[in-house]
Motif scaffolding. Structure first.
Motif, PDB file in Angstrom:
ATOM      1  N   VAL A 208       1.186  -1.252  -0.111  1.00 46.22           N
ATOM      2  CA  VAL A 208       0.134  -0.078  -0.202  1.00 46.22           C
ATOM      3  C   VAL A 208       0.684   1.405  -0.207  1.00 46.22           C
ATOM      4  N   LYS A 209       0.322   2.464  -0.832  1.00 50.12           N
ATOM      5  CA  LYS A 209       0.658   3.948  -0.742  1.00 50.12           C
ATOM      6  C   LYS A 209       0.549   4.175   0.756  1.00 50.12           C
ATOM      7  N   ILE A 210       0.240   4.175   1.233  1.00 51.38           N
ATOM      8  CA  ILE A 210      -0.434   5.132   2.790  1.00 51.38           C
ATOM      9  C   ILE A 210      -1.278   3.968   4.179  1.00 51.38           C
ATOM     10  N   ILE A 211      -0.570   4.461   5.330  1.00 42.80           N
ATOM     11  CA  ILE A 211      -0.808   3.891   5.651  1.00 42.80           C
ATOM     12  C   ILE A 211      -1.876   4.266   7.037  1.00 42.80           C
ATOM     13  N   GLY A 212      -2.318   3.984   8.025  1.00 44.15           N
ATOM     14  CA  GLY A 212      -3.144   4.473   9.159  1.00 44.15           C
ATOM     15  C   GLY A 212      -3.209   4.557  10.272  1.00 44.15           C
ATOM     16  N   PRO A 234       1.411   9.062   4.324  1.00 45.63           N
ATOM     17  CA  PRO A 234       1.601   8.101   3.143  1.00 45.63           C
ATOM     18  C   PRO A 234       2.802   7.363   3.321  1.00 45.63           C
ATOM     19  N   ILE A 235       3.415   6.525   2.694  1.00 45.02           N
ATOM     20  CA  ILE A 235       4.785   5.788   2.880  1.00 45.02           C
ATOM     21  C   ILE A 235       4.880   4.992   1.033  1.00 45.02           C
ATOM     22  N   ASP A 236       6.023   5.122   1.082  1.00 44.11           N
ATOM     23  CA  ASP A 236       6.118   4.421   0.052  1.00 44.11           C
ATOM     24  C   ASP A 236       6.695   2.829   0.123  1.00 44.11           C
ATOM     25  N   HIS A 237       7.281   1.985  -0.883  1.00 45.54           N
ATOM     26  CA  HIS A 237       7.590   0.881  -1.400  1.00 45.54           C
ATOM     27  C   HIS A 237       9.565   1.058  -0.923  1.00 45.54           C
ATOM     28  N   THR A 238       9.847   2.238  -0.278  1.00 44.55           N
ATOM     29  CA  THR A 238      11.220   1.930   0.382  1.00 44.55           C
ATOM     30  C   THR A 238      11.515   1.883   2.025  1.00 44.55           C
ATOM     31  N   GLN A 239      10.260   1.737   2.433  1.00 37.56           N
ATOM     32  CA  GLN A 239       9.980   1.883   3.533  1.00 37.56           C
ATOM     33  C   GLN A 239       9.250   0.440   4.088  1.00 37.56           C
ATOM     34  N   SER A 240      10.298  -0.114   4.567  1.00 32.82           N
ATOM     35  CA  SER A 240       9.574  -1.983   5.520  1.00 32.82           C
ATOM     36  C   SER A 240       9.223  -1.772   6.432  1.00 32.82           C
ATOM     37  N   ALA A 241       8.502  -3.141   6.773  1.00 30.64           N
ATOM     38  CA  ALA A 241       7.106  -3.014   7.499  1.00 30.64           C
ATOM     39  C   ALA A 241       7.801  -2.241   9.387  1.00 30.64           C
ATOM     40  N   SER A 242       9.654  -2.404   9.512  1.00 30.81           N
ATOM     41  CA  SER A 242       9.805  -1.765  10.797  1.00 30.81           C
ATOM     42  C   SER A 242       9.227  -0.034  10.386  1.00 30.81           C
ATOM     43  N   GLU A 243      10.144   0.142   9.853  1.00 32.40           N
ATOM     44  CA  GLU A 243       9.832   1.670   9.293  1.00 32.40           C
ATOM     45  C   GLU A 243       8.962   2.108   9.287  1.00 32.40           C
ATOM     46  N   MET A 244       7.648   1.264   8.786  1.00 32.59           N
ATOM     47  CA  MET A 244       6.236   1.417   8.878  1.00 32.59           C
ATOM     48  C   MET A 244       5.544   1.620   9.791  1.00 32.59           C
ATOM     49  N   ALA A 245       5.931   0.860  10.884  1.00 32.27           N
ATOM     50  CA  ALA A 245       6.234   0.741  12.318  1.00 32.27           C
ATOM     51  C   ALA A 245       6.167   1.938  13.014  1.00 32.27           C
ATOM     52  N   GLN A 246       7.414   2.416  12.751  1.00 28.09           N
ATOM     53  CA  GLN A 246       8.301   3.719  13.542  1.00 28.09           C
ATOM     54  C   GLN A 246       7.484   4.166  12.941  1.00 28.09           C
ATOM     55  N   ALA A 247       7.269   4.682  11.440  1.00 28.46           N
ATOM     56  CA  ALA A 247       6.436   6.154  11.427  1.00 28.46           C
ATOM     57  C   ALA A 247       4.632   6.095  11.306  1.00 28.46           C
ATOM     58  N   GLY A 248       4.345   5.327  11.789  1.00 32.74           N
ATOM     59  CA  GLY A 248       2.440   5.179  12.105  1.00 32.74           C
ATOM     60  C   GLY A 248       2.621   5.285  13.006  1.00 32.74           C
ATOM     61  N   ARG A 249       4.280   5.580  14.104  1.00 35.55           N
ATOM     62  CA  ARG A 249       3.231   5.519  16.328  1.00 35.55           C
ATOM     63  C   ARG A 249       2.884   6.738  16.537  1.00 35.55           C
ATOM     64  N   ASP A 250       3.367   8.478  15.153  1.00 38.68           N
ATOM     65  CA  ASP A 250       2.870   9.508  15.653  1.00 38.68           C
ATOM     66  C   ASP A 250       1.271   9.297  15.284  1.00 38.68           C
ATOM     67  N   VAL A 251       0.908   8.648  14.653  1.00 37.21           N
ATOM     68  CA  VAL A 251       0.024   8.609  13.768  1.00 37.21           C
ATOM     69  C   VAL A 251      -1.417   7.680  14.759  1.00 37.21           C
ATOM     70  N   GLU A 252      -0.303   6.717  14.848  1.00 36.07           N
ATOM     71  CA  GLU A 252      -1.357   6.318  16.064  1.00 36.07           C
ATOM     72  C   GLU A 252      -1.785   6.917  17.511  1.00 36.07           C
ATOM     73  N   LYS A 253      -0.407   7.348  17.989  1.00 34.47           N
ATOM     74  CA  LYS A 253      -1.171   8.810  19.493  1.00 34.47           C
ATOM     75  C   LYS A 253      -1.797   9.415  19.396  1.00 34.47           C
TER      76      LYS A 253
END
Lengths: 279, 279, 279, 279
Positions: A208-212, A234-253
């Motif tokens: 996917v190109k966006i996570i939430g 937004p995310i892109d192909h360069t991000q691993s699952a763990s990098e997505m998780a890291q980026a997602g934390r700010d959204v989650e909180k």
């Protein structure tokens, strides 16, 4: 600002409801600060949230409203004071820390009574903020036994809401039933995409190109409860699952904190599997 | 701006690839305008996209690159000219209109050869823009027979890409196989949420707070192909499914147009079920 | 859906306004479809927008409302029919095309009477959609003379709104005064950043990471009128001013279309230099 | 993950640079993990950021690169270790708290040496996280005297970066000169809109529909330094300036944290008044 009260009404829709309700408030000389109405056409249900100020006698006011409204109207008066809550977490700190900081500076509109976790890891940050931390390990226990222990701790605090701030265990229907519409979870995906475990790994696998992230009330079906707030990045192909998780934390909180702000200010009606949210 | 060319390389990763590739380009005196590399760690695959200008002999250049790269390297040289495409639609006009307008003003980086639809409704807008419109009705036909008819029309145009601009019929694997990685669809949800029919009705029923659209390559599994672009907009409880559909149209058409811009500029590699997209 | 009407009220705030207004509507047996109120605390002004259905006699209804409301209340009844509008443009087509397409498919909630431009370039697309195109060249003319000519063309159509769909000439206060609160512009920046000419060049020079577009009512001060809608997109250092302009077009046309949707549905009050917008 | 190093190159552009630079790295047997290049056409400047792993001798490597590159090339090797920083704040806690929490959990890629504030208010939260707090009051002092005192405290820590986490005093050019390109500020508006004091009050007065925050390097001109990151949120007419301020806090702290992540990972080049940021 003087203390304000909130009137919450849900009933079957019919002509003249706003006129009748505001008539009762006007007759009492109450000052409307903010007012919102909504009719769910699907089942003809009327919702109204009115924030008002001024002196009143609750039983009288409620009685008059009951007279004016259809039978079986759901009428609730809230004094809009901070809610008593307990936070539950596992190992990840970001949502818990966010809430502890807001609480410490009086921004949560709630009184955090305690933190419960199935791991000891977040004890230090909790105690650092001067709050009780209960480590209730699930290891070597059945789910039932573990939940009983958690429920016992909760019972000691009598919280109005329980907030799952990245609590990573699935709760049984029995547990959920104790806190119907009072149990709020943050799920680290844009529901209904990626229900269940490891949503970032699922998102990575799907490309996917966006996570939430999704804050929702918990009901008996996994990740199916009424949604309160969602947000994406937004995310892109360069991000691993763990990098997505890291980026997602700010959204989650931020999404979790915003959903609590809405719920604790009595802006949220739960109606079947959805939420109706007033500004 | 002088004509530029694009070099696209995919091969197993090994040290020195960038050095070797840029060495070949440098030896030919070619001027690199833009360059991007990416290594997919999951399967150790190297991707590179280089936009360059200058005179060269394609066979010589490709031969030297093949010498420099691992066996089985996928090397492609594109002359970056507008692609020949056919658009397919059903009844909704917004995606088709968007592409017709962009095409008319030379903004699509493509030559629209024709429009095919299973309904006559969009014939007027298509002909208004001076393009052939083929009404291939599916009524009273088997899916196979209908698809054969559509394929026959397509065969007459030999398009490099087929764009499903709200074409509302599910295509068979056989159809899809004819245009592998050359068939682009816009799905009116934030995939993988709400696969299949009526995503806005599904979104309404689930009570989500954000809706979206997804442009993707079509493969043999419904709504499972590699995602090219996604975008979202916030919604709330006041919006009916049809109001969501209306709000979603702006997202759909912009996401589809953006995905075509990426694909037609050779910025997109399809790798297994994902896309790798270079700036 | 039966024809609905819209009641728009603006007056000084006092207790009981909602009660009194809904009382008048209830007494007439009118069915409220949607209702919103807002009080601007800064100057104690009450705003209400009510969408309702049912038979009524306008003069009677307005008279009763006037009785119920404070003196000098601004009461307006709208029959919610499509507005008559004229579009003005210069050379860029994207906003004009967007509106012409929406108009052609009945999505604009307006009747486009004509297009006026100071260049001939957009004549073809306008005529293609079957609408009159007026080329009113500014060359060799004073601003005053040119504006007089444009005003004369406008006068022939008697539009309720004039939409500047990338009309790139600054209008005089005299011109603006003819269409007070009826003249809508799209400015290609996130106002108040980058007022005036070449906002994308300004954005590029400043090195911003987000660009935007602003739809606003035009008043006598350049780019200072009440803002109706804004939207943004992320950019980065790799984009030139002209690439930003290209990326910004999609934002501009969608923001302009959305602002017109709000204005034509009578959802927008202009209050001093701001807009109050009801859902 | 083994320790990685980062090579940062800036020089005038010429053909073959990527070939030459990767050639040096390849000859040393170094493994490129991530690579990015950019050419600023406006002044023909080449930028490259390469993350690599493997053993090397810094002086040899730099010497060979210098041989390969144009004279006056700016070549920097970073060992990618956490930066030493000092935080400055005033009374608002949200940005400071955010950074203290991230620091406590090892997510900041930096070592916070101390916090300096012109008010005592944030001492408790700082000490709670076990960090030194310096209250340097500005009261009864000239700006020069106050800044000298702050500079003296800073000098004791020798920070690589100073982060203004809602430090609400304007710093003199003399102060800024001590930390050129090493002083990062969060401004609570979407620059260049609303430069200077009280941006939320300005935003409220202007009636904008979106507000934002901007993280930027500080230079000698107020709020004019190179922008690192920006983000926005939608608002509407119902929000007062103080409600905007409240909503804006979440944006401010996340944007500041993200900008530090970029800077501390050596992803940011400052070039004239802009930043070039590599993924």
């Amino acid at each position: 600002m003087p203390a304000s009260h909130i009137l919450l009404i849900r009933c079957s829709d019919e002509p003249g409801l706003v006129f009748k309700i505001t008539g009762v408030l006007f007759a009492h000389g109450l000052n409307i600060i903010r007012n919102g109405e909504f009719v769910e056409r699907a089942d003809n249900t009327f919702f109204m949230r009115t924030e008002f100020a001024g002196p009143f006698e609750a039983e009288t006011l409620t009685g008059e409203l009951r007279q004016a409204l259809p039978a079986a109207a759901d009428i609730r008066l809230s004094d809009n004071r901070p809610k008593n809550i307990v936070l539950m977490a596992t190992k990840e700190h970001h949502c818990l820390s966010e809430l502890l900081v807001r609480h410490a500076f009086g921004e949560l509109n709630a009184r955090v009574l305690a933190v419960i976790s199935n791991y000891p890891k977040l004890g230090d940050i909790t105690r650092q903020f001067g709050l009780p931390f209960h480590h209730v390990s699930h290891e070597g226990q059945t789910r039932e036994a573990h939940e009983q222990e958690v429920l016992a701790v909760l019972a000691g605090y009598q919280p109005e809401f329980v907030v799952l701030a990245k609590y990573m265990r699935i709760l049984s229907s029995e547990f959920v039933a104790h806190y119907a519409n009072r149990l709020i979870n943050i799920h680290h995906s844009f529901l209904p995409a990626f229900v269940g475990a490891s949503p970032y790994a699922q998102a990575y696998a799907r490309g996917v190109k966006i996570i939430g992230a999704t804050a929702h009330f918990v009901n008996e079906q996994l990740d199916q409860g009424p949604i309160i707030a969602q947000s994406v990045i937004p995310i892109d192909h360069t991000q691993s699952a763990s990098e997505m998780a890291q980026a997602g934390r700010d959204v989650e909180k931020i999404v979790l904190a915003r959903s609590l702000q809405l719920v604790f200010a009595e802006q949220v009606f739960v109606h079947h599997n959805k939420t109706i949210i007033f500004d």
